[in-house]
Design an enzyme around this catalytic site. Structure first.
Site, PDB file in Angstrom:
ATOM      1  N   GLY A  54       2.660  -5.784 -12.351  1.00  0.00           N
ATOM      2  CA  GLY A  54       1.477  -4.944 -12.360  1.00  0.00           C
ATOM      3  C   GLY A  54       0.523  -5.441 -13.424  1.00  0.00           C
ATOM      4  N   GLN A  59      -6.357  -5.464 -19.490  1.00  0.00           N
ATOM      5  CA  GLN A  59      -5.489  -6.549 -19.957  1.00  0.00           C
ATOM      6  C   GLN A  59      -6.148  -7.922 -19.816  1.00  0.00           C
ATOM      7  OE1 GLN A  59      -1.850  -5.105 -17.622  1.00  0.00           O
ATOM      8  NE2 GLN A  59      -0.958  -5.947 -19.493  1.00  0.00           N
ATOM      9  N   CYS A 107       5.676  -5.726 -20.882  1.00  0.00           N
ATOM     10  CA  CYS A 107       4.235  -5.716 -20.651  1.00  0.00           C
ATOM     11  C   CYS A 107       3.689  -7.105 -20.943  1.00  0.00           C
ATOM     12  CB  CYS A 107       3.578  -4.688 -21.563  1.00  0.00           C
ATOM     13  SG  CYS A 107       1.783  -4.561 -21.380  1.00  0.00           S
ATOM     14  N   LEU A 108       2.804  -7.585 -20.080  1.00  0.00           N
ATOM     15  CA  LEU A 108       2.197  -8.902 -20.290  1.00  0.00           C
ATOM     16  C   LEU A 108       1.413  -8.937 -21.602  1.00  0.00           C
ATOM     17  CD1 LEU A 108       0.896  -9.691 -16.691  1.00  0.00           C
ATOM     18  CD2 LEU A 108       3.077 -10.339 -17.741  1.00  0.00           C
ATOM     19  N   HIS A 149       2.718   3.043 -15.805  1.00  0.00           N
ATOM     20  CA  HIS A 149       2.500   2.065 -16.883  1.00  0.00           C
ATOM     21  C   HIS A 149       1.064   1.529 -16.823  1.00  0.00           C
ATOM     22  CE1 HIS A 149       3.906  -1.544 -19.375  1.00  0.00           C
ATOM     23  NE2 HIS A 149       2.733  -1.941 -18.918  1.00  0.00           N
ATOM     24  N   GLU A 150       0.619   1.150 -15.612  1.00  0.00           N
ATOM     25  CA  GLU A 150      -0.736   0.573 -15.486  1.00  0.00           C
ATOM     26  C   GLU A 150      -1.808   1.638 -15.708  1.00  0.00           C
ATOM     27  OE1 GLU A 150      -0.747  -2.506 -15.622  1.00  0.00           O
ATOM     28  OE2 GLU A 150       1.314  -2.832 -15.013  1.00  0.00           O
ATOM     29  N   HIS A 153      -2.564   1.988 -19.235  1.00  0.00           N
ATOM     30  CA  HIS A 153      -3.493   0.983 -19.769  1.00  0.00           C
ATOM     31  C   HIS A 153      -4.938   1.450 -19.637  1.00  0.00           C
ATOM     32  CE1 HIS A 153      -1.047  -2.437 -20.929  1.00  0.00           C
ATOM     33  NE2 HIS A 153      -0.407  -2.461 -19.776  1.00  0.00           N
TER      34      HIS A 153
END
Ligand code: ZN
Length: 164
Positions: A54, A59, A107-108, A149-150, A153
């Site tokens: 995701g 990000q 997480c990226l 999670h997204e 963000h």
């Protein structure tokens, strides 16, 4: 917004101000524009290259409410279920189950860190597609976890703030 062709984008890391800010809605005037479609394709390429499941626009340093949910088995998440990727603009989580579950997240934007996060097991999400058409759908388990999670963000929240 990006004006060149689709490309793998740099990923904002924990500590970057954009990851702590609330993202703005995608305005109706942006739907189906080349710039928006280019951004979405660039996010998709960036996600694929980074072996993510995701990604959210902040990000990649774009403060707009866009997420891609794309669970698939990959080196970072070997047990992830396979689903068709879904691009969600202006997503709103309209319902979350009281039933929750703990699961491991990474997480990226927070490389090298994993941790257990408690999330609702089921949810209902409203969103618009790239053309502005509204959709509402239910998700469970790992896909519901990715959406939460997204969506975090977009609110300026990283999973490390939710560690158990
Ligand atoms: Zn993340």
């Amino acid at each position: 917004m990006i004006t060149t062709g689709p490309a793998i984008l740099p990923i904002a890391r924990q500590g970057e101000a954009i990851l702590a800010r609330r993202a703005a809605p995608v305005p109706a005037a942006d739907f189906n524009t080349p710039a928006l479609l280019n951004l979405i394709e660039s996010m998709r390429l960036t996600l694929l290259e980074a072996n993510g499941v995701g990604i959210a626009a902040p990000q990649v340093f774009v403060p707009l409410r866009i997420i891609i949910v794309a669970s698939r088995p990959n080196p970072r998440y070997p047990d992830a279920p396979l689903m068709a990727p879904v691009v969600m603009l202006n997503p709103e989580i309209r319902w979350r189950s009281e039933t929750c579950e703990n699961g491991e997240e990474g997480c990226l934007s927070v490389p090298g860190q994993r941790g257990m996060v408690r999330r609702a097991s089921h949810l209902q999400v409203w969103y618009q597609d790239q053309g502005g058409t509204a959709h509402e759908a239910g998700y469970s388990g790992f896909a519901a976890r990715i959406i939460q999670h997204e969506h975090d963000h977009l609110e300026g929240i990283l999973f490390v703030a939710r560690l158990q």
